[in-house]
Enzyme design. Structure first.
Site, PDB file in Angstrom:
ATOM      1  N   ASN A   1       0.821  -1.210   0.000  1.00 30.88           N
ATOM      2  CA  ASN A   1       0.000   0.000   0.000  1.00 30.88           C
ATOM      3  C   ASN A   1       0.860   1.266   0.000  1.00 30.88           C
ATOM      4  OD1 ASN A   1      -2.107  -1.793   0.348  1.00 30.88           O
ATOM      5  ND2 ASN A   1      -2.316  -1.406   2.532  1.00 30.88           N
TER       6      ASN A   1
ATOM      7  N   HIS B   1      14.186  17.073  -8.362  1.00 31.34           N
ATOM      8  CA  HIS B   1      13.935  18.183  -9.263  1.00 31.34           C
ATOM      9  C   HIS B   1      15.115  19.149  -9.214  1.00 31.34           C
ATOM     10  CE1 HIS B   1       9.683  17.263 -10.095  1.00 31.34           C
ATOM     11  NE2 HIS B   1       9.623  16.859  -8.833  1.00 31.34           N
TER      12      HIS B   1
ATOM     13  N   ALA C   1      11.603   1.038  10.137  1.00 34.60           N
ATOM     14  CA  ALA C   1      10.487   1.901   9.728  1.00 34.60           C
ATOM     15  C   ALA C   1      10.819   3.376   9.945  1.00 34.60           C
ATOM     16  CB  ALA C   1       9.237   1.522  10.513  1.00 34.60           C
TER      17      ALA C   1
END
Length: 203
Positions: free
Chosen positions: A79, A108, A150
């Site tokens: 997910n 960018h 995590a």
């Protein structure tokens, strides 16, 4: 019985539509779930339509043509994954990404936000787990047999055989050898010969 029926009804479609999908034939993901939660959104509703492996409808894979990957590895199948491969990403085999993981191969440009910087591809080795909501930044290399905790921000290279966590992500301890015997797995389709070395090296 249900597993065999599931494979008979949906498994052949999954194998046909996803030529780079190599997982255990039974016991990993139900084929009807792959059909309705992955294949239909990808192929019918055109969410990640060019990706040659299952991608969850909540995830995004950009520049999939610049991704090289092994087996037991499907970037974007969890997910809310974000996989941006403008500069390329090289995944090994037996890699799992937790929910919310982002892997970003190019930034960018500061003076033109419509353009991306050029750089080396991200490389991720074999037998790697990247925990939920972690981010891997451009040009990073992660070695073999690694766990990323995590909520980590991986901005520098992580060596093999290590557990690393934090922002910025750093090694906190060595990791024991990977012990699963992958050579005994019965796969959903015939394995490409080039992956035999990986499977037998984990014995």
């Amino acid at each position: 019985m249900f597993k065999k029926l599931d494979f008979f009804l949906f498994g052949w479609i999954i194998n046909w539509m996803y030529p780079e999908y190599y997982r255990p034939k039974y016991g990993y993901q139900r084929y009807y779930i792959l059909f309705f939660h992955y294949l239909i959104p990808q192929k019918l509703f055109r969410l990640n339509p060019k990706v040659r492996w299952p991608v969850h409808f909540t995830s995004k894979v950009l520049a999939a043509e610049n991704i090289k990957k092994g087996i037991l590895c499907d970037p974007g199948d969890n997910n809310n994954n974000y996989i941006q491969a403008n500069n390329g990403i090289i995944f090994g085999s037996n890699i799992e990404l937790g929910p919310g993981v982002s892997i970003i191969s190019s930034n960018h440009k500061g003076n033109n936000l419509r353009e991306h910087t050029k750089g080396k591809p991200i490389t991720i080795g074999n037998n790697v787990w990247i925990g939920a909501n972690s981010t891997v930044l451009p040009e990073v290399s992660i070695g073999n047999n690694v766990i990323i905790g995590a909520n980590s921000l991986v901005s520098k290279n992580i060596p093999s055989n290590s557990v690393a966590v934090g922002n910025p992500c750093r090694v906190i301890k060595p990791k024991e050898d990977y012990s699963e015997d992958l050579s005994v797995i019965i796969f959903n389709k015939k394995i490409v010969e080039k992956f035999d070395v990986f499977l037998n090296s984990n014995v």
